[in-house]
Design a protein around this motif. Sequence first.
Motif, PDB file in Angstrom:
ATOM      1  N   TRP A   1      97.468  14.650  19.634  1.00  0.00           N
ATOM      2  CA  TRP A   1      97.142  15.034  21.027  1.00  0.00           C
ATOM      3  C   TRP A   1      98.280  16.163  21.497  1.00  0.00           C
ATOM      4  CZ3 TRP A   1      98.011   9.375  23.231  1.00  0.00           C
ATOM      5  CH2 TRP A   1      96.893   8.513  22.556  1.00  0.00           C
ATOM      6  N   ALA A   2      99.396  16.109  20.913  1.00  0.00           N
ATOM      7  CA  ALA A   2     100.208  17.292  21.424  1.00  0.00           C
ATOM      8  C   ALA A   2      99.891  18.697  20.818  1.00  0.00           C
ATOM      9  CB  ALA A   2     101.654  17.025  20.804  1.00  0.00           C
ATOM     10  N   CYS A   3      99.384  18.630  19.498  1.00  0.00           N
ATOM     11  CA  CYS A   3      98.797  19.791  18.898  1.00  0.00           C
ATOM     12  C   CYS A   3      97.400  20.441  19.842  1.00  0.00           C
ATOM     13  CB  CYS A   3      98.395  19.557  17.397  1.00  0.00           C
ATOM     14  SG  CYS A   3      99.937  19.304  16.562  1.00  0.00           S
ATOM     15  N   THR A   4      96.607  19.377  20.165  1.00  0.00           N
ATOM     16  CA  THR A   4      95.433  19.801  20.861  1.00  0.00           C
ATOM     17  C   THR A   4      95.754  20.637  22.227  1.00  0.00           C
ATOM     18  OG1 THR A   4      94.224  17.901  19.945  1.00  0.00           O
ATOM     19  CG2 THR A   4      93.342  18.905  21.907  1.00  0.00           C
ATOM     20  N   CYS A   5      96.867  20.034  22.928  1.00  0.00           N
ATOM     21  CA  CYS A   5      97.290  20.377  24.040  1.00  0.00           C
ATOM     22  C   CYS A   5      97.914  21.959  23.835  1.00  0.00           C
ATOM     23  CB  CYS A   5      98.143  19.562  24.745  1.00  0.00           C
ATOM     24  SG  CYS A   5      97.666  18.022  25.422  1.00  0.00           S
ATOM     25  N   LEU A   6      98.484  22.061  22.772  1.00  0.00           N
ATOM     26  CA  LEU A   6      99.124  23.441  22.572  1.00  0.00           C
ATOM     27  C   LEU A   6      98.337  24.427  21.887  1.00  0.00           C
ATOM     28  CD1 LEU A   6     102.552  21.589  21.031  1.00  0.00           C
ATOM     29  CD2 LEU A   6     102.257  23.380  23.216  1.00  0.00           C
ATOM     30  N   GLY A   7      97.058  23.891  21.604  1.00  0.00           N
ATOM     31  CA  GLY A   7      96.099  24.788  20.962  1.00  0.00           C
ATOM     32  C   GLY A   7      96.215  25.428  19.596  1.00  0.00           C
ATOM     33  N   PHE A   8      96.898  24.623  19.043  1.00  0.00           N
ATOM     34  CA  PHE A   8      97.031  25.186  17.363  1.00  0.00           C
ATOM     35  C   PHE A   8      95.876  24.989  16.557  1.00  0.00           C
ATOM     36  CE2 PHE A   8     101.753  23.576  18.147  1.00  0.00           C
ATOM     37  CZ  PHE A   8     102.065  24.845  18.440  1.00  0.00           C
ATOM     38  N   GLU A   9      95.772  25.989  15.666  1.00  0.00           N
ATOM     39  CA  GLU A   9      94.698  26.101  14.529  1.00  0.00           C
ATOM     40  C   GLU A   9      95.455  25.770  13.437  1.00  0.00           C
ATOM     41  OE1 GLU A   9      92.241  29.493  13.078  1.00  0.00           O
ATOM     42  OE2 GLU A   9      91.356  29.095  15.260  1.00  0.00           O
ATOM     43  N   VAL A  10      95.382  24.581  12.918  1.00  0.00           N
ATOM     44  CA  VAL A  10      96.111  24.076  11.645  1.00  0.00           C
ATOM     45  C   VAL A  10      95.174  24.523  10.523  1.00  0.00           C
ATOM     46  CG1 VAL A  10      97.509  22.407  10.654  1.00  0.00           C
ATOM     47  CG2 VAL A  10      97.568  22.633  13.217  1.00  0.00           C
ATOM     48  N   ARG A  11      96.002  24.798   9.486  1.00  0.00           N
ATOM     49  CA  ARG A  11      95.089  24.937   8.121  1.00  0.00           C
ATOM     50  C   ARG A  11      96.128  24.407   7.307  1.00  0.00           C
ATOM     51  NH1 ARG A  11      91.167  29.868   7.418  1.00  0.00           N
ATOM     52  NH2 ARG A  11      90.388  30.275   9.546  1.00  0.00           N
ATOM     53  N   VAL A  12      95.480  23.424   6.470  1.00  0.00           N
ATOM     54  CA  VAL A  12      96.581  22.879   5.493  1.00  0.00           C
ATOM     55  C   VAL A  12      95.927  22.997   4.050  1.00  0.00           C
ATOM     56  CG1 VAL A  12      97.154  20.407   4.758  1.00  0.00           C
ATOM     57  CG2 VAL A  12      96.473  20.712   7.097  1.00  0.00           C
ATOM     58  N   HIS A  13      96.942  23.300   3.253  1.00  0.00           N
ATOM     59  CA  HIS A  13      96.785  23.722   1.751  1.00  0.00           C
ATOM     60  C   HIS A  13      97.752  22.762   0.880  1.00  0.00           C
ATOM     61  CE1 HIS A  13      95.607  27.772   3.469  1.00  0.00           C
ATOM     62  NE2 HIS A  13      96.565  27.526   4.240  1.00  0.00           N
ATOM     63  N   GLY A  14      96.694  21.936   0.069  1.00  0.00           N
ATOM     64  CA  GLY A  14      97.186  21.143  -0.673  1.00  0.00           C
ATOM     65  C   GLY A  14      97.165  19.671   0.251  1.00  0.00           C
ATOM     66  N   ALA A  15      97.738  18.581  -0.286  1.00  0.00           N
ATOM     67  CA  ALA A  15      97.802  17.512   0.505  1.00  0.00           C
ATOM     68  C   ALA A  15      99.116  16.571   0.609  1.00  0.00           C
ATOM     69  CB  ALA A  15      96.517  16.555   0.069  1.00  0.00           C
ATOM     70  N   PRO A  16      99.377  15.757   1.416  1.00  0.00           N
ATOM     71  CA  PRO A  16     100.578  15.089   1.376  1.00  0.00           C
ATOM     72  C   PRO A  16     100.422  13.938   0.347  1.00  0.00           C
ATOM     73  CG  PRO A  16      99.414  14.596   3.319  1.00  0.00           C
ATOM     74  CD  PRO A  16      98.551  15.935   2.904  1.00  0.00           C
ATOM     75  N   PRO A  17     101.616  13.527  -0.283  1.00  0.00           N
ATOM     76  CA  PRO A  17     101.433  12.332  -1.294  1.00  0.00           C
ATOM     77  C   PRO A  17     101.209  11.028  -0.623  1.00  0.00           C
ATOM     78  CG  PRO A  17     103.690  12.852  -0.787  1.00  0.00           C
ATOM     79  CD  PRO A  17     102.752  14.303   0.028  1.00  0.00           C
ATOM     80  N   GLU A  18     100.515  10.018  -1.508  1.00  0.00           N
ATOM     81  CA  GLU A  18     100.120   9.138  -0.926  1.00  0.00           C
ATOM     82  C   GLU A  18     101.395   7.795  -1.069  1.00  0.00           C
ATOM     83  OE1 GLU A  18      96.987   7.726  -3.484  1.00  0.00           O
ATOM     84  OE2 GLU A  18      95.603   9.181  -3.022  1.00  0.00           O
ATOM     85  N   ARG A  19     102.402   8.239  -1.430  1.00  0.00           N
ATOM     86  CA  ARG A  19     103.308   7.233  -1.418  1.00  0.00           C
ATOM     87  C   ARG A  19     104.423   8.197  -0.710  1.00  0.00           C
ATOM     88  NH1 ARG A  19     107.897   6.847  -5.780  1.00  0.00           N
ATOM     89  NH2 ARG A  19     109.075   6.274  -3.928  1.00  0.00           N
ATOM     90  N   ASN A  20     105.613   7.155  -0.176  1.00  0.00           N
ATOM     91  CA  ASN A  20     106.708   7.789   0.669  1.00  0.00           C
ATOM     92  C   ASN A  20     107.445   8.486  -0.178  1.00  0.00           C
ATOM     93  OD1 ASN A  20     107.870   5.376  -0.914  1.00  0.00           O
ATOM     94  ND2 ASN A  20     109.647   5.760   0.258  1.00  0.00           N
ATOM     95  N   VAL A  21     107.960   9.702   0.521  1.00  0.00           N
ATOM     96  CA  VAL A  21     108.770  10.834  -0.226  1.00  0.00           C
ATOM     97  C   VAL A  21     109.847  11.150   0.883  1.00  0.00           C
ATOM     98  CG1 VAL A  21     107.063  11.543  -1.594  1.00  0.00           C
ATOM     99  CG2 VAL A  21     107.171  12.308   0.519  1.00  0.00           C
ATOM    100  N   LEU A  22     110.375  12.261   0.306  1.00  0.00           N
ATOM    101  CA  LEU A  22     111.622  12.738   1.221  1.00  0.00           C
ATOM    102  C   LEU A  22     111.171  14.510   1.495  1.00  0.00           C
ATOM    103  CD1 LEU A  22     114.353  13.142   2.878  1.00  0.00           C
ATOM    104  CD2 LEU A  22     115.223  14.097   0.864  1.00  0.00           C
TER     105      LEU A  22
END
Length: 272
Positions: free
Chosen positions: A50-71
């Motif tokens: 919701w915050a990103c929508t209000c701020l109007g960011f146009e986000v492009r993601v390259h790659g993908a976050p891992p499925e397990r927990n990480v640092l």
Amino acid sequence: MAWLRLTFRLTAFCLFLAATMLLASSLLAFDLLTRRQIDRTPWARRCFRWACTCLGFEVRVHGAPPERNVLYVSNHISWCDIPILGSLTPILFLSKAEVSDWPIIGWLAQQAGTLFIKRGGGRARRVRASITQKLQAGESVLVFPEGTTGFGLAVLPFHGLLLGAATDCGAPIQPVTISYRRAGRPDPLAPFVGDDAFHSHLLTLLKQPPTRVDVVFHPAVRVKPELTSSQLALQLQNTVQGGLAHIQAGALDRAGNNIIRTAGGPEPSHPR
């Protein structure tokens, strides 16, 4: 036009804050009544979107976050890094202690499980232990190893102490690069550095047309026991810097395997 944009977005952002405070208060009340704590990360992720929508960011993601927990480790440009990255994957954040004193935002950050750090006095080692506990419990945690924000033109030197939390529990480290661009060049408005005040910086962003944000999830790193903390920090810094150089050169604009999501739009779909 700028003032019309500001009026609309500021109204939406205030409504967002009110709704988020109501949600956080409801979760806190439920915790007290049931004497057990609800997992905040799914709720926090929705609020970050919701915050990103209000701020109007146009986000492009390259790659993908891992499925397990990480640092997660990322370069740090602005307070906006937190809602952007938090909208993409369930994550707990490490933040400077001063943020906890920000009106409304500080309280909401506490409710979302943010880990606050004060400089000096051996506090970093206690925070490292807290990060290790979160990782062992199956949570993902994000740290900004630069220790401060930069202008987004280059990655500042990484500090290695908190990275040891991954070594302590055998968790992988996920390097992330974030970059803000306006008209194809590094955005001069997005960086939140020095003595910038949150409210004035927020108003500046709300007044302007949307900025493009590129987020690169690099391959996760398994920490080799023979690496010192300084060597590990330098390795991760070079990875993140390489991602920033690719973004600024426009190399990822030409790539055909981008995962693209405009803030407030549908979830990213992985290319086949």
